[in-house]
Design a protein around this motif. Structure first.
Motif, PDB file in Angstrom:
ATOM      1  N   LEU A 191      64.789  51.230  68.229  1.00 32.99           N
ATOM      2  CA  LEU A 191      64.083  52.341  68.871  1.00 32.99           C
ATOM      3  C   LEU A 191      64.482  52.490  70.329  1.00 32.99           C
ATOM      4  CD1 LEU A 191      60.685  51.406  67.289  1.00 32.99           C
ATOM      5  CD2 LEU A 191      62.242  53.177  66.527  1.00 32.99           C
ATOM      6  N   GLU A 218      57.973  50.230  74.637  1.00 38.70           N
ATOM      7  CA  GLU A 218      57.044  50.910  73.741  1.00 38.70           C
ATOM      8  C   GLU A 218      57.182  50.407  72.309  1.00 38.70           C
ATOM      9  OE1 GLU A 218      55.257  54.466  73.735  1.00 38.70           O
ATOM     10  OE2 GLU A 218      54.421  53.174  75.275  1.00 38.70           O
ATOM     11  N   ALA A 219      58.289  49.726  72.027  1.00 45.71           N
ATOM     12  CA  ALA A 219      58.596  49.401  70.633  1.00 45.71           C
ATOM     13  C   ALA A 219      57.788  48.224  70.114  1.00 45.71           C
ATOM     14  CB  ALA A 219      60.088  49.115  70.491  1.00 45.71           C
ATOM     15  N   ASN A 272      53.862  46.388  70.192  1.00 47.20           N
ATOM     16  CA  ASN A 272      52.461  46.581  70.560  1.00 47.20           C
ATOM     17  C   ASN A 272      52.130  45.686  71.760  1.00 47.20           C
ATOM     18  OD1 ASN A 272      49.675  46.707  70.660  1.00 47.20           O
ATOM     19  ND2 ASN A 272      49.474  46.849  68.442  1.00 47.20           N
ATOM     20  N   ARG A 286      49.909  56.656  65.575  1.00 49.90           N
ATOM     21  CA  ARG A 286      50.909  56.726  64.518  1.00 49.90           C
ATOM     22  C   ARG A 286      52.277  57.099  65.077  1.00 49.90           C
ATOM     23  NH1 ARG A 286      51.037  61.226  59.874  1.00 49.90           N
ATOM     24  NH2 ARG A 286      50.715  62.488  61.698  1.00 49.90           N
ATOM     25  N   ARG A 315      53.395  56.288  67.980  1.00 51.51           N
ATOM     26  CA  ARG A 315      53.931  55.303  68.928  1.00 51.51           C
ATOM     27  C   ARG A 315      55.047  54.500  68.265  1.00 51.51           C
ATOM     28  NH1 ARG A 315      49.711  53.886  72.849  1.00 51.51           N
ATOM     29  NH2 ARG A 315      50.910  52.056  73.391  1.00 51.51           N
ATOM     30  N   PRO A 316      56.107  54.181  69.035  1.00 51.83           N
ATOM     31  CA  PRO A 316      57.229  53.458  68.430  1.00 51.83           C
ATOM     32  C   PRO A 316      56.823  52.132  67.787  1.00 51.83           C
ATOM     33  CG  PRO A 316      57.835  54.301  70.584  1.00 51.83           C
ATOM     34  CD  PRO A 316      56.377  54.585  70.417  1.00 51.83           C
ATOM     35  N   PHE A 317      55.812  51.446  68.328  1.00 53.84           N
ATOM     36  CA  PHE A 317      55.498  50.152  67.730  1.00 53.84           C
ATOM     37  C   PHE A 317      54.976  50.295  66.303  1.00 53.84           C
ATOM     38  CE2 PHE A 317      51.408  50.809  70.041  1.00 53.84           C
ATOM     39  CZ  PHE A 317      50.530  50.668  68.984  1.00 53.84           C
ATOM     40  N   THR A 335      56.311  52.435  64.140  1.00 60.16           N
ATOM     41  CA  THR A 335      57.564  52.461  63.389  1.00 60.16           C
ATOM     42  C   THR A 335      58.102  51.040  63.211  1.00 60.16           C
ATOM     43  OG1 THR A 335      58.010  54.549  64.499  1.00 60.16           O
ATOM     44  CG2 THR A 335      59.822  53.561  63.282  1.00 60.16           C
ATOM     45  N   GLN A 336      58.044  50.275  64.312  1.00 55.14           N
ATOM     46  CA  GLN A 336      58.515  48.880  64.259  1.00 55.14           C
ATOM     47  C   GLN A 336      57.739  48.111  63.188  1.00 55.14           C
ATOM     48  OE1 GLN A 336      61.218  47.287  65.582  1.00 55.14           O
ATOM     49  NE2 GLN A 336      60.487  46.622  67.550  1.00 55.14           N
ATOM     50  N   SER A 337      56.421  48.331  63.116  1.00 53.89           N
ATOM     51  CA  SER A 337      55.601  47.623  62.127  1.00 53.89           C
ATOM     52  C   SER A 337      55.984  48.042  60.710  1.00 53.89           C
ATOM     53  CB  SER A 337      54.112  47.918  62.349  1.00 53.89           C
ATOM     54  OG  SER A 337      53.783  47.796  63.700  1.00 53.89           O
ATOM     55  N   VAL A 338      56.202  49.355  60.532  1.00 50.94           N
ATOM     56  CA  VAL A 338      56.563  49.848  59.201  1.00 50.94           C
ATOM     57  C   VAL A 338      57.851  49.184  58.743  1.00 50.94           C
ATOM     58  CG1 VAL A 338      57.368  51.866  57.924  1.00 50.94           C
ATOM     59  CG2 VAL A 338      55.390  52.048  59.445  1.00 50.94           C
ATOM     60  N   LYS A 350      47.475  46.358  56.911  1.00 49.40           N
ATOM     61  CA  LYS A 350      47.779  45.430  57.997  1.00 49.40           C
ATOM     62  C   LYS A 350      48.028  46.203  59.300  1.00 49.40           C
ATOM     63  CE  LYS A 350      50.855  41.507  58.891  1.00 49.40           C
ATOM     64  NZ  LYS A 350      50.218  40.198  58.768  1.00 49.40           N
ATOM     65  N   GLU A 358      45.444  45.383  62.123  1.00 52.28           N
ATOM     66  CA  GLU A 358      45.944  44.488  63.166  1.00 52.28           C
ATOM     67  C   GLU A 358      46.607  45.223  64.325  1.00 52.28           C
ATOM     68  OE1 GLU A 358      48.250  41.308  61.518  1.00 52.28           O
ATOM     69  OE2 GLU A 358      46.771  40.920  59.957  1.00 52.28           O
ATOM     70  N   GLU A 359      47.243  46.366  64.054  1.00 54.65           N
ATOM     71  CA  GLU A 359      47.954  47.046  65.136  1.00 54.65           C
ATOM     72  C   GLU A 359      47.096  48.137  65.786  1.00 54.65           C
ATOM     73  OE1 GLU A 359      51.338  46.537  66.027  1.00 54.65           O
ATOM     74  OE2 GLU A 359      51.366  44.787  64.713  1.00 54.65           O
ATOM     75  N   PRO A 363      42.633  47.349  67.473  1.00 58.05           N
ATOM     76  CA  PRO A 363      42.307  46.965  68.851  1.00 58.05           C
ATOM     77  C   PRO A 363      42.232  48.158  69.809  1.00 58.05           C
ATOM     78  CG  PRO A 363      44.015  45.536  67.964  1.00 58.05           C
ATOM     79  CD  PRO A 363      43.802  46.620  66.961  1.00 58.05           C
ATOM     80  N   TYR A 364      43.006  49.230  69.501  1.00 57.78           N
ATOM     81  CA  TYR A 364      43.014  50.377  70.401  1.00 57.78           C
ATOM     82  C   TYR A 364      41.763  51.237  70.272  1.00 57.78           C
ATOM     83  CZ  TYR A 364      47.756  49.538  71.830  1.00 57.78           C
ATOM     84  OH  TYR A 364      48.864  48.980  72.381  1.00 57.78           O
ATOM     85  N   TYR A 390      34.232  51.865  81.496  1.00 54.61           N
ATOM     86  CA  TYR A 390      35.198  50.788  81.342  1.00 54.61           C
ATOM     87  C   TYR A 390      36.417  51.284  80.588  1.00 54.61           C
ATOM     88  CZ  TYR A 390      37.531  46.602  79.977  1.00 54.61           C
ATOM     89  OH  TYR A 390      38.503  45.665  79.793  1.00 54.61           O
TER      90      TYR A 390
END
Lengths: 343, 268, 285
Positions: B98, B103-104, B106, C166, C168-170, C172-175, C183, C187-188, C191-192, C273
Motif C-alpha cells: 500500500l 496508514e497501512a 492499525n 473500511r 483505511r489502508p490498514f 486492506t492490510q488485514s483483509v 476478526k 479487533e481492528e 477500538p475506534y 475527551y
C-alpha cells in the motif's frame, strides 16, 4: 536543459539581509495525559536571507523544517515554545524583531510585508464563498486602497500571473488543484510583500502542474524582487527554484550552500547522500540508500545527530556536536570530517 | 507461453450522483497487458492523478470488478472468484503493497500481528505450530533486510516509514505470492530511505522470481527499476514498451510533456 | 487508562463532578444490600414520620423507611439503565459495524430495519406492550423492550465510523492478511468506536431511565419492583403531597435529578475527551 530556464544568477550577498535568524531554538513541550517531554524541533539554527533571494530549506519528514518556518513567521501556539534565539526581519529599512512585536503589530506585518503559501491551499480559500471574498478579507485591509482601485489592482495582478480574472467569481471546488494553488499564490503576492514563506507549495500537485506552478512562483519572485523561504523535502524542486539551500537534519542545520555548489560539491555526508540517491532519467547506475532511520526528535542521538547513519563517523562525532562553520565562501557545513575534529 | 496475468480489454465505469443527476465516469478505458510466467518483471504503470492507475490496481487485486473485459490470473477470471476458499487461494498468490506505510498498519495494534496472521492463514503444510509460523515470518523479514527481533511487539509509530514499508512488503511475501501490486509504495517514504525500497523490488524480482506491478507518478524511479512501462492518461494507455526505450525517447505528446515536466537536478 | 482518568479529573471539572456523583450512586447500590427490611414488605415501621435521626428520610404512608426504599429503588433504576444500555450497545455495535463494513445489500437491509426502528413512536408502543402483556410486563421484560427500541440512532453513528474505517489502508492490510470479517470488526475496528460507545451509553441511560420513570409514574409497569418511578407512583396514589408527606416525593425526585445531572456531566466530558481539540483547549496548552 529545461531547468536552466528557471535559474537566475544568485542575488548579491553584500546587501543587508531581509531576514536574520540567530541561534533559534523552539521546542514542543508537553506534559499532559501521562506524557512529559521536550521535542527539540528547532535546535540552534542561524541563517540569513538576502533581498531577492530564494532560500530553500530541505529536510525529511519530522526533521523540524515545518516547525522552523512556523517559528520564523511567529505562528507559535502551545505546545510549541521558543526557547532561545531571535528572528529579525528588515522591512523598508526598519528592523522588526518578530518576538518583540505585539499580536496587533504582527497582524499588520502579515500580508503587507510577510505572507505565506502553504501546501493545502483549500485551507486559505473559504470553500463556501467565492474567491473574491478571500481577496477582500485578506488583502483589502492591508492595501489601503479605495474599493475600485483595489479591485483594479487585483485584476492587474491576476493578469500579470496569467490568471483569468473570472476566478474571482468561482468557488474553490470549481477550480483544479493547480488553479487553486495558483490562486493562493496570487492572493499571497497581491500586496507585493517583501518576504514570502512557501511550505511544500507544490507537493500535492501533479508533475506537469507542479512545473507550471514553480515557473509562476519563480517569475513572480523575480518581478516583485521579494525574498523567498522555500521549504520542500524534494531536492529536485530545490534544484529548480532555490538560490541557496539549507539542509536540516533532526532539528539542526547541517549544511548550507548555493544550489549549484550543493549539487556539485556537497560536503556533508548526509547531503552527499541526498544528492547521489536522486534517480534520473537516462541514468541507471545503482543508487544506494542510507542505513538506519531518521532520529526521533524527542530522543536524538548524542553528538552529531547523523553519526549513527554516517559512513565517516569518528569517535568525536559520538560525543561532540559539530558547529556550523564556513568551509568555503558562502558554504557552511557542520561536520568534523570536513572541519577537523576539535582538539 | 503461459501467462500469470492477462488483462484483456478492461474498462471500469463509476456511476456518480443520485436518481436524477446520474453521471457516468469512465475511470479505465480498454486497457490490455499481460505478464509472462517465465520472465518475472517489474511493470510500471505511470500516470497523474485521475489517470485510472489506482483503479486498475484495485481491479487486478480483485477489490473492484471490471465493467468491461476480463482479468485472468493464472488462467482464472479474477471477478468470478466468489467463495471464501477461492478468495483466500487468490490472495495467497497476489498481494498488495500500500501507499502510505504509516496508514497501512492499525496505529492501535502491534505491527507483528499482521505478519503472524498472514503466516497462520496462508501457509499450509509444515505444521501451523508457533515455531513454524515464527520461522516463516522471520524468513520473510530477512528477505527485506529486517529481523523478527526488530519488529516483534513494536507499534507503527515506533518504526520509520522505511521500516514499516519493508515490514509491509515482508508480510506480502509470506504466502510466497507470484505477483505484488504496489500502489505508489515510495511516495510517502523519506528520500534517504526511498531507494532501499525501490532496490528491494529489483532484488525480489531477481531472487524470488516475483512479478511486480509498480504504480507510480514518478518517472525517474520507474526508469531506474522497471522492465516495461505503461503510461496512462484519463483511463487510457497512451504509450507502452520497454521502460528505458520509452522514457529515453517518448513518442506520444503526453509522454513527452510528462518527461519534460520532470525536474532534473543537473548542474554539470 | 489511569493517567487519562487522572488528567480528566484534573482538567475537566464536569468529569470530576460526574464521577463523584457516580461514586455516590454506586455507594447507594452497595448500601441497598444491607437494607434491614425486605423491599416489598409494608408496615414494617410506623407510617408518615417526618425525617429525623432514626429515619433519615422519614417513612411512607405504607409504613416503609423512605431511605432504604430509595437505596433499593436506585439500585433497580440504575440496574435498569445499565441493562438497557448494555443490550442496546451490543445491538448497535453489531448492526453498525456490519452495515458499515459490508456495504451493498447487507447495508441496505440493515439500515432499512434501523430506520424503521428509529421512526417508531416509542411511548405509544410501550403503553401498547403494557396492555398486551399486563402481568407479564416485569422489570426484565421492560429492559428487553427498551433495548430493542434504543439502539438505532447509535447504530447509524457507528456505521458512519465503520464506513470510513473500511476505506483505511490498514483494513486492506488485514483483509490480505487473511483475517476474517469478524476478526477485522472486533479487533481492528471496535477500538475506534469504543469512545463513541461510551459516550452514547450515558445518553442511552438517561433516555431509558426517563422512559421507565414515566411509565412507572403512570402505573404502566410492574408495581412490585421498587424503582424511582415506583416510589413516585405510590406516593401519588397515597396523595402524599396533599397530606403533607412531602419527603416521600422529594426523595426520589431529588435522587433522579442528581442521577441525571451526573450522567449528563459524564456524557458531556466523554464527548469532550473524544474530540481532542476541545481537550487540548481545556488543558490550556
Amino acid at each position: 536543459m529545461p531547468t536552466a530556464v528557471l535559474q537566475t544568477p544568485p542575488a548579491p550577498a553584500a546587501a543587508e539581509p531581509v531576514l536574520v535568524v540567530d541561534r533559534l531554538r523552539a521546542y514542543y513541550r508537553t506534559h499532559a495525559f501521562g506524557l512529559d517531554r521536550d521535542i527539540r524541533a528547532v535546535d540552534d539554527i542561524s541563517l540569513t536571507v538576502a533581498p531577492g533571494e530564494v532560500y530553500g530549506i530541505a529536510g525529511e519528514s519530522s526533521s523540524g523544517k515545518t516547525t522552523l518556518i512556523k517559528t520564523i513567521v511567529g505562528a507559535i501556539r502551545p505546545p510549541l515554545a521558543v526557547v532561545g534565539g531571535s528572528v529579525r526581519f528588515r522591512f523598508g529599512g526598519e528592523i522588526r524583531d518578530i518576538y518583540a512585536l505585539t499580536p496587533a503589530e504582527l497582524q499588520t506585518i502579515r500580508w503587507r510585508h510577510l505572507s505565506c503559501i502553504l501546501q493545502g491551499s483549500m485551507n486559505v480559500l473559504n470553500p463556501v464563498r467565492q474567491i473574491r471574498h478571500s481577496f477582500q478579507d485578506f488583502a483589502f485591509p492591508h492595501m489601503g486602497l479605495k474599493p475600485a482601485a483595489f479591485w483594479q489592482a487585483v485584476r492587474a495582478h491576476l493578469a500579470r500571473l496569467d490568471l483569468d480574472p473570472a476566478v474571482l467569481d468561482s468557488y474553490p471546488h470549481q477550480l483544479s488543484g493547480g488553479m487553486r494553488q495558483r490562486t493562493t499564490i496570487a492572493l499571497a503576492t497581491v500586496c507585493t510583500p517583501e518576504f514570502i514563506v512557501a511550505d511544500e507549495p507544490t507537493t500535492a500537485l501533479d508533475v506537469i502542474v507542479q512545473r507550471d506552478v514553480l515557473t509562476m512562483l519563480r517569475d513572480i519572485q523575480r518581478r516583485l524582487g521579494s525574498s523567498f523561504l522555500f521549504v520542500t523535502h524534494d531536492m529536485s524542486v530545490h534544484a529548480t527554484v532555490s538560490d541557496r539551500v539549507g539542509i536540516v537534519y533532526a532539528g539542526r542545520l547541517v549544511e548550507e550552500a548555493e544550489t549549484p555548489t550543493l549539487f556539485r560539491g556537497a560536503l556533508h555526508p548526509y547531503t552527499q547522500h541526498l544528492v547521489a540517491s536522486l534517480p534520473r532519467i537516462g541514468d541507471t547506475t545503482r543508487r544506494a540508500s542510507l542505513p538506519g532511520r531518521p532520529p526521533s526528535l524527542a530522543d536524538p542521538p548524542s553528538g552529531c545527530r547523523f553519526h549513527p547513519r554516517c559512513p565517516l563517523a569518528m569517535d568525536v562525532c559520538r560525543e561532540k556536536v559539530p558547529a556550523l562553520v564556513e568551509a568555503a565562501p558562502r558554504h557552511r557545513v557542520a561536520c568534523f570530517a570536513v572541519s577537523g575534529a576539535p582538539s | 507461453m503461459s501467462l500469470i496475468l492477462d488483462v484483456d480489454h478492461v474498462g471500469k465505469t463509476f456511476v456518480q450522483g443520485g436518481l436524477l443527476s446520474r453521471r457516468e465516469v469512465e475511470a479505465v478505458r480498454d486497457v490490455s497487458f499481460s505478464l509472462d510466467a517465465e520472465r518475472p518483471e517489474i511493470l510500471s504503470v505511470v500516470g497523474e492523478s485521475g489517470s485510472g492507475k489506482s483503479t486498475l490496481a484495485a481491479m487486478v487485486l480483485g477489490r473492484l470488478v471490471p465493467t468491461r473485459g476480463r482479468i485472468l490470473f493464472e488462467g482464472g477470471d479474477v471477478a468470478a472468484i466468489r467463495s471464501r476458499a477461492g478468495r483466500r487461494a487468490f490472495m495467497a498468490r497476489v498481494q498488495p503493497v500500500l501507499q502510505n506505510p504509516f496508514e497501512a498498519f492499525n496505529p492501535l495494534k502491534r505491527v507483528d500481528r499482521y505478519l503472524f496472521a498472514t503466516a497462520a492463514n496462508f501457509v499450509v503444510g509444515g505444521g501451523r505450530t508457533r515455531a513454524a509460523i515464527e520461522e516463516r515470518v522471520d524468513r520473510a523479514l530477512v528477505e527485506v533486510g529486517l529481523t523478527l527481533a526488530e519488529v516483534r511487539g513494536r507499534f507503527p509509530h515506533e518504526l520509520s516509514g522505511g521500516q514499516l514499508q519493508r515490514t509491509a512488503i515482508a508480510r506480502a511475501l509470506i504466502p510466497e505470492p507470484r505477483l505484488l501490486v504496489a500502489d505508489e509504495p515510495v511516495s510517502m517514504v523519506d528520500a534517504s530511505l526511498r531507494m532501499a525500497i525501490v532496490n528491494l523490488f529489483g532484488a525480489l524480482r531477481d531472487r524470488l522470481g516475483l512479478s511486480i506491478i509498480y504504480i507510480t507518478h514518478d518517472l525517474a524511479t520507474a526508469y531506474y527499476i522497471s522492465d516495461r512501462i505503461l503510461i496512462m492518461r484519463k483511463g487510457e494507455v497512451v504509450e507502452r514498451g520497454a521502460a528505458r526505450a520509452v522514457l529515453d525517447n517518448p513518442q506520444h505528446p503526453y509522454s513527452i510533456a510528462l518527461k519534460q515536466a520532470v525536474l532534473t537536478p543537473d548542474f554539470g | 487508562m489511569f493517567t487519562i482518568v487522572r488528567d480528566l479529573i484534573r482538567y475537566n471539572i464536569e468529569f470530576a463532578v460526574g464521577l463523584f456523583i457516580l461514586l455516590l450512586l454506586i455507594a447507594a447500590v452497595v448500601l441497598s444490600f444491607f437494607s434491614p427490611y425486605p423491599a416489598a414488605d409494608i408496615y414494617v415501621v410506623p407510617p408518615d414520620l417526618p425525617p429525623d435521626a432514626e429515619f433519615w428520610l422519614g417513612t411512607t404512608s405504607r409504613g416503609q423507611d423512605t431511605f432504604w426504599q430509595l437505596m433499593i429503588g436506585l439500585r433497580n433504576t440504575l440496574g435498569f439503565g445499565v441493562g438497557v444500555a448494555f443490550l442496546s450497545r451490543i445491538l448497535s455495535l453489531v448492526v453498525g459495524l456490519t452495515a458499515g463494513y459490508a456495504g451493498g445489500r447487507t447495508d441496505r437491509v440493515l439500515m432499512a430495519i434501523n430506520d424503521s426502528v428509529m421512526v417508531i413512536p416509542q411511548f405509544p408502543i410501550l403503553v401498547l406492550f403494557y396492555f398486551v402483556l399486563k402481568d407479564d410486563m416485569n422489570w426484565l421484560m421492560l429492559v428487553l423492550i427498551l433495548s430493542a427500541l434504543g439502539w438505532a440512532y447509535d447504530a447509524r453513528l457507528i456505521r458512519s465510523i465503520a464506513m470510513s474505517l473500511r476505506t483505511r489502508p490498514f483494513t486492506t492490510q488485514s483483509v490480505y492478511s487473511g483475517m476474517s470479517m469478524r476478526k477485522i470488526l472486533v479487533e481492528e475496528h471496535l477500538p475506534y468506536v469504543m469512545p463513541v460507545v461510551f459516550a452514547t451509553t450515558m445518553n442511552n441511560m438517561i433516555w431509558s431511565i426517563g422512559m421507565e420513570i414515566t411509565l412507572s409514574v403512570l402505573g404502566f409497569t410492574d408495581v412490585d419492583t421498587p424503582t424511582m418511578g415506583q416510589m413516585i407512583y405510590w406516593a401519588n396514589s397515597h396523595s402524599a403531597l396533599i397530606s403533607g408527606i412531602w419527603w416521600w416525593v422529594a426523595a426520589p425526585v431529588g435522587a433522579i435529578v442528581i442521577l441525571f445531572i451526573g450522567l449528563f456531566l459524564l456524557s458531556m466530558s466523554m464527548n469532550e475527551y473524544i474530540d481532542p481539540r476541545s481537550r487540548l483547549n481545556r488543558m490550556g496548552v
